[in-house]
Write a protein that holds these residues in place. Structure first.
Motif, PDB file in Angstrom:
ATOM      1  N   GLU A  51      25.140  -7.782 -18.556  1.00 38.07           N
ATOM      2  CA  GLU A  51      25.436  -7.044 -19.798  1.00 38.07           C
ATOM      3  C   GLU A  51      26.293  -7.881 -20.743  1.00 38.07           C
ATOM      4  O   GLU A  51      26.040  -7.935 -21.953  1.00 38.07           O
ATOM      5  CB  GLU A  51      26.161  -5.732 -19.471  1.00 38.07           C
ATOM      6  N   ALA A 110      24.815 -13.923 -25.811  1.00 37.56           N
ATOM      7  CA  ALA A 110      23.604 -14.603 -26.293  1.00 37.56           C
ATOM      8  C   ALA A 110      23.230 -14.072 -27.677  1.00 37.56           C
ATOM      9  O   ALA A 110      22.869 -14.835 -28.578  1.00 37.56           O
ATOM     10  CB  ALA A 110      22.451 -14.402 -25.302  1.00 37.56           C
ATOM     11  N   GLU A 111      23.350 -12.777 -27.846  1.00 38.20           N
ATOM     12  CA  GLU A 111      23.075 -12.136 -29.138  1.00 38.20           C
ATOM     13  C   GLU A 111      23.960 -12.732 -30.236  1.00 38.20           C
ATOM     14  O   GLU A 111      23.512 -12.969 -31.358  1.00 38.20           O
ATOM     15  CB  GLU A 111      23.348 -10.626 -28.993  1.00 38.20           C
ATOM     16  N   ASP A 112      25.211 -13.014 -29.865  1.00 44.13           N
ATOM     17  CA  ASP A 112      26.164 -13.569 -30.838  1.00 44.13           C
ATOM     18  C   ASP A 112      26.072 -15.081 -30.966  1.00 44.13           C
ATOM     19  O   ASP A 112      26.840 -15.675 -31.734  1.00 44.13           O
ATOM     20  CB  ASP A 112      27.606 -13.199 -30.435  1.00 44.13           C
ATOM     21  N   GLY A 113      25.198 -15.703 -30.174  1.00 43.62           N
ATOM     22  CA  GLY A 113      25.041 -17.153 -30.264  1.00 43.62           C
ATOM     23  C   GLY A 113      26.154 -17.956 -29.602  1.00 43.62           C
ATOM     24  O   GLY A 113      26.266 -19.161 -29.823  1.00 43.62           O
ATOM     25  N   ALA A 148      24.269 -10.762 -22.288  1.00 47.42           N
ATOM     26  CA  ALA A 148      23.354 -10.324 -23.349  1.00 47.42           C
ATOM     27  C   ALA A 148      24.087 -10.276 -24.687  1.00 47.42           C
ATOM     28  O   ALA A 148      23.555 -10.695 -25.727  1.00 47.42           O
ATOM     29  CB  ALA A 148      22.769  -8.946 -22.998  1.00 47.42           C
ATOM     30  N   VAL A 149      25.341  -9.802 -24.673  1.00 44.14           N
ATOM     31  CA  VAL A 149      26.146  -9.755 -25.906  1.00 44.14           C
ATOM     32  C   VAL A 149      26.444 -11.165 -26.403  1.00 44.14           C
ATOM     33  O   VAL A 149      26.311 -11.476 -27.587  1.00 44.14           O
ATOM     34  CB  VAL A 149      27.461  -8.974 -25.644  1.00 44.14           C
ATOM     35  N   ARG A 174      20.002 -19.503 -25.023  1.00 43.23           N
ATOM     36  CA  ARG A 174      18.953 -18.523 -24.776  1.00 43.23           C
ATOM     37  C   ARG A 174      18.926 -18.130 -23.296  1.00 43.23           C
ATOM     38  O   ARG A 174      18.962 -18.989 -22.414  1.00 43.23           O
ATOM     39  CB  ARG A 174      17.625 -19.175 -25.164  1.00 43.23           C
TER      40      ARG A 174
END
Lengths: 284, 284
Positions: free
Chosen positions: A71, A77-80, A74-75, A84
């Motif tokens: 979890e 990765a979403e924020d860079g 995922a945050v 990936r």
């Protein structure tokens, strides 16, 4: 360029910029200090100290840790903040024979400096001076090392498979090697190193397998990871390794190990001991 | 008892009781502090400090150093400070590929902690599951490890011979292997370790050779170093190594390395990585 240069390149690291990542008393990995600061926003999951990142100890099962870490990743990765995610899970182990502490996406294996198993396979045709080696050229579209030379088959070790199951799976997927042929591969060595890269720490240990294939067998790219397969005289393979970076970095080590195991490195080679030691390194 | 126990036994040492022995800037060996104090009586040859023994720097050639050290050793042996001299010279090297700094009697290789090269040879008959290994039982009269099991042929590396010359010489002397057969031996590995013993520090690196011999070839003890040769199924050899100390200490490592190189150790063995690293150690 010399054989030893490849080994030095794969064993170049400094821990000064990293902090240990622990799960209870177990050493799970190493994280760049800079990334560890980013983990502070998940304060109930990652306990970030100046010299340590400690996973929340109340996560008592591997499954609970896997879910909670996924979890957070995922945050990130979403924020860079991290690269990936791949959707393929690697076991997090303290040492090679240890029970997995939890599972983590392979895309952050280097960022978290986890101990990373896998295998490389030398595909061999013929005997003695006529021995040739099947070499793969990596797909030009791969995100890592596109177009570079590679061993015939290689793969990381995903969670949930045995060494043998992963070998057979990758042989089929990468090179179209039927199971009855792949099953003849012989585990002959382990190449291990720790290498610092911008993303983090590669702590790798690869089983090396030798597989003799019939002269009329031609490997086929199946899953698109390989651009083409080349059958090269081993003297040519040795020359490429000794004089260039055409092979993906760690494949050089697998081939040097093969040259040593088959009497192709002169015992009087001044680096014989250094090569022998350098191919088989412990992890920090 | 386990494979890893043999490796741990061969890599057990603490440098706390030793001081480095230097020739100019080169690290020539390690000497027990207690022995270093005895060297003070040769104050113009050995410069003994609390944390260092330094060979007289005005001895500028290897020959001069060899002669001066030999004279001192003769006195020390006469007085019983060191063990028996053998009259066989070993080169003193900083690393495996380096030029010899001088030569020293093999009888004090451990007392001076010099880097000690040599080779062990696996004599093999048959293929696959039917493979058998020739094993030597050491002469019951040998001063070291009498009656213990040993590799088919093994020997330290004397000054003045190439690796190949020493291999052929020892194969003839220890086991009556004709030169044309011995010449087929393949150098396949290097096993290296540092081991503390009462006399000092064993810093060893052995080339490992595999030699396939015809089924009708029977090795013969020639120089009296071997009591008898035994032809054993490799599963039996592996069982002896895994469960006992019947083999001379370092032969266990050579056999474990052979088992790994030939696919006889399960990749899932929990010690696979530790064994791989432990067989190939750098020297302090």
């Amino acid at each position: 360029m010399a054989f030893l240069d490849h080994i030095r390149a794969c064993n170049a690291y400094s821990l000064g910029d990293f902090v240990p990542f622990r799960v209870g008393p177990a050493k799970a990995g190493w994280i760049r200090r800079e990334l560890s600061l980013e983990l502070r926003r998940f304060g109930s999951l990652f306990h970030v100290f100046e010299d340590l990142v400690h996973l929340e100890p109340n996560l008592r099962t591997a499954a609970d840790r896997t879910e909670a870490v996924a979890e957070a990743l995922a945050v990130l990765a979403e924020d860079g903040v991290i690269g990936r995610l791949r959707g393929e899970m690697y076991p997090v182990i303290e040492s090679l024979g240890a029970e997995p502490l939890f599972e983590i996406d392979r895309g952050v294996a280097t960022e978290f400096g986890i101990a990373n198993r896998g295998f490389h396979l030398n595909g061999l045709v013929g005997e003695g001076a006529d021995t040739r080696m099947w070499v793969a050229r990596r797909a030009l579209t791969k995100s890592t090392f596109p177009g570079r030379l590679d061993n015939m088959v290689a793969g990381g070790h995903p969670a949930g498979l045995s060494a043998r199951e992963n070998l057979l799976k990758e042989c089929a997927e990468e090179a179209g090697i039927p199971e009855d042929l792949a099953a003849r591969a012989i585990p002959v060595s382990m190449v291990s190193y720790t290498m610092e890269v911008p993303a983090g720490l590669r702590r790798h240990a690869f089983w090396s397998y030798d597989l003799r294939v019939p002269a009329d067998f031609v490997p086929q790219p199946v899953d698109g990871e390989v651009h083409e397969f080349l059958l090269m005289p081993v003297d040519e393979v040795a020359r490429i390794v000794e004089t260039s970076d055409e092979f993906k970095y760690n494949c050089n080590l697998v081939i040097i190990d093969w040259l040593m195991r088959t009497g192709r490195l002169d015992p009087e080679h001044p680096d014989f001991h250094a090569l022998s030691v350098g191919l088989h390194q412990p992890w920090p």
